[in-house]
Design an enzyme around this catalytic site. Structure first.
Site, mmCIF file in Angstrom:
data_model
loop_
_atom_site.group_PDB
_atom_site.id
_atom_site.type_symbol
_atom_site.label_atom_id
_atom_site.label_comp_id
_atom_site.label_asym_id
_atom_site.label_seq_id
_atom_site.Cartn_x
_atom_site.Cartn_y
_atom_site.Cartn_z
ATOM 1 N N ASN A 29 0.623 -1.173 0.077
ATOM 2 C CA ASN A 29 0.005 -0.032 -0.109
ATOM 3 C C ASN A 29 0.875 1.239 0.052
ATOM 4 O O ASN A 29 1.568 1.578 0.898
ATOM 5 C CB ASN A 29 -0.868 0.086 1.234
ATOM 6 C CG ASN A 29 -1.768 1.262 1.550
ATOM 7 O OD1 ASN A 29 -1.744 1.935 0.494
ATOM 8 N ND2 ASN A 29 -2.069 1.357 2.683
ATOM 9 N N LYS A 31 0.479 4.271 -0.251
ATOM 10 C CA LYS A 31 -0.512 5.431 0.398
ATOM 11 C C LYS A 31 -0.117 6.586 -0.590
ATOM 12 O O LYS A 31 -0.435 6.598 -1.558
ATOM 13 C CB LYS A 31 0.130 5.720 1.659
ATOM 14 C CG LYS A 31 -0.058 4.409 2.755
ATOM 15 C CD LYS A 31 0.272 4.775 4.210
ATOM 16 C CE LYS A 31 0.375 3.284 4.841
ATOM 17 N NZ LYS A 31 0.129 3.705 6.213
ATOM 18 N N HIS A 115 -9.511 1.486 5.273
ATOM 19 C CA HIS A 115 -8.233 1.340 5.902
ATOM 20 C C HIS A 115 -8.437 2.299 6.964
ATOM 21 O O HIS A 115 -9.060 3.491 7.006
ATOM 22 C CB HIS A 115 -7.234 1.759 4.644
ATOM 23 C CG HIS A 115 -5.789 1.999 5.430
ATOM 24 N ND1 HIS A 115 -5.314 2.854 5.929
ATOM 25 C CD2 HIS A 115 -4.922 0.962 4.957
ATOM 26 C CE1 HIS A 115 -3.924 2.594 6.439
ATOM 27 N NE2 HIS A 115 -3.598 1.482 5.870
ATOM 28 N N GLU A 117 -6.515 4.841 7.968
ATOM 29 C CA GLU A 117 -6.391 6.259 7.617
ATOM 30 C C GLU A 117 -7.756 6.783 7.216
ATOM 31 O O GLU A 117 -7.931 8.051 7.089
ATOM 32 C CB GLU A 117 -5.157 6.264 6.797
ATOM 33 C CG GLU A 117 -4.009 6.180 7.428
ATOM 34 C CD GLU A 117 -2.767 5.407 6.918
ATOM 35 O OE1 GLU A 117 -2.629 5.570 5.489
ATOM 36 O OE2 GLU A 117 -1.786 4.945 7.144
ATOM 37 N N GLU A 187 -5.964 -4.803 10.745
ATOM 38 C CA GLU A 187 -4.631 -3.781 10.808
ATOM 39 C C GLU A 187 -4.937 -3.101 12.095
ATOM 40 O O GLU A 187 -5.415 -2.179 12.187
ATOM 41 C CB GLU A 187 -4.797 -2.903 9.660
ATOM 42 C CG GLU A 187 -4.444 -3.390 8.465
ATOM 43 C CD GLU A 187 -3.876 -2.521 7.286
ATOM 44 O OE1 GLU A 187 -2.949 -2.882 6.880
ATOM 45 O OE2 GLU A 187 -4.253 -1.360 7.124
ATOM 46 N N GLY A 193 2.332 1.970 10.823
ATOM 47 C CA GLY A 193 3.318 3.270 10.572
ATOM 48 C C GLY A 193 3.948 3.567 11.886
ATOM 49 O O GLY A 193 4.731 4.723 12.090
ATOM 50 N N SER A 233 3.217 -2.358 10.274
ATOM 51 C CA SER A 233 4.769 -2.406 10.535
ATOM 52 C C SER A 233 5.336 -3.774 9.985
ATOM 53 O O SER A 233 6.305 -4.183 10.691
ATOM 54 C CB SER A 233 5.123 -1.961 12.150
ATOM 55 O OG SER A 233 4.713 -0.755 12.038
#
Ligand code: PEP
Length: 287
Positions: A29, A31, A115, A117, A187, A193, A233
């Site tokens: 991904n 991003k 996701h 985010e 996730e 991250g 991660s």
């Protein structure tokens, strides 16, 4: 690191995954990273490096402007292209949005929905994720439906409830046939991250919970066939241990997918395992 002492134990787990037709999916991904020249350079190098890894499916989820050029680079290669989000309406006055039909028309076969985010920065709710999932399925895209708890939710013992709510709402009213076309991704928000990875045991335990929920919501057969990815991660030095867990059928990787060298290592995670296994056997033999 937790490495299998017995190389056959790993093999058994791979066999179990295959028996349920859960081919491992290694998904990057990107991003909001890269410009077009960098994207193309990466894609050409990746095509060269991972053209023959038949045991895994390889996917790059790129920003919208790169989807069509990447699809062209990956033509006649096993590497697939996915988007990172979509809007559920097929067309119309929705400035700035991109529909499932548009993604399909530029060569996408996957799309990430929900996701963290999107959920936490842009306010996507599980009802939105449900509409996005259904519109992706309507355009023959495979949705990767993400769920995951925040740190305070894990620490206060609410992980199961959070996942149950996200899953029942995000997958509401899907038929078994539709759900069989979806991929799930666990996730944990606290691991994305941050450099802080769930331990293989933690990830496996939570993904078993997700699989059991699928069994409750659909049936055993569907639960055994659904691929559940882990994201948070993931790096070349932890991917093998994560992938050795029976309920991890792949990984969704942000940071470590941005360099082609590192993504190649993730795709070829089992080679690292084979090296580890032969080292372990050698050590057991006292060499
Ligand atoms: C992600 O983007 O889905 C993700 C898991 O990011 P990272 O690997 O950087 O934690």
């Amino acid at each position: 690191m937790v490495h299998f002492k017995d190389p056959f134990e790993k093999m058994e787990r791979e066999n179990e995954r295959r028996q349920h037709m859960r081919k491992a999916l290694i998904a990057g991904n990107w991003k909001m990273n890269k410009v077009l020249t960098e994207a193309i350079e990466y894609a050409l190098a990746l095509k060269e490096r991972v053209s023959e890894v038949p045991e895994v499916e390889v996917l790059i989820c790129a920003p919208f402007p790169f989807l069509n050029p990447l699809s062209k680079v990956f033509e006649n290669s096993p590497i697939k292209v996915g988007a990172q989000d979509l809007y559920w309406e097929p067309k119309g006055a929705y400035t700035g949005s991109v529909s499932a039909q548009m993604l399909e028309s530029v060569g996408c076969s996957y799309v990430i929905v929900g996701h963290s985010e999107r959920r936490h920065v842009f306010g996507d709710t599980s009802e939105d994720v449900n509409k996005k999932t259904k519109s992706a399925l309507g355009a023959y895209l495979t949705p990767i439906v993400c769920v995951g708890e925040k740190l305070e939710e894990r620490e206060s013992g609410h992980t199961d409830n959070v996942l149950r709510n996200q899953m029942t709402q995000s997958l509401a009213d899907l038929t078994k046939e539709e759900m069989l076309k979806c991929v799930m991704a666990y996730e944990p928000v606290w691991a994305i991250g941050t450099g802080r990875t769930a331990t293989p045991h933690q990830a496996n335990e939570t993904q078993l919970f997700i699989r059991n929920l699928l069994k409750e919501m659909f049936d055993k057969d569907l639960a055994e066939q659904t691929r559940i990815l882990y994201g948070g991660s993931v790096k070349p030095d932890n991917v093998y241990d994560l992938m050795s867990e029976p309920n991890l059928d792949g990984v969704l990787v942000g940071g470590a997918s941005l360099s082609v060298e590192s993504f190649e290592k993730l795709v070829k995670y089992s080679e690292a395992g084979e090296e580890e296994s032969s080292d372990t056997v050698a050590n057991q033999d006292g060499e």
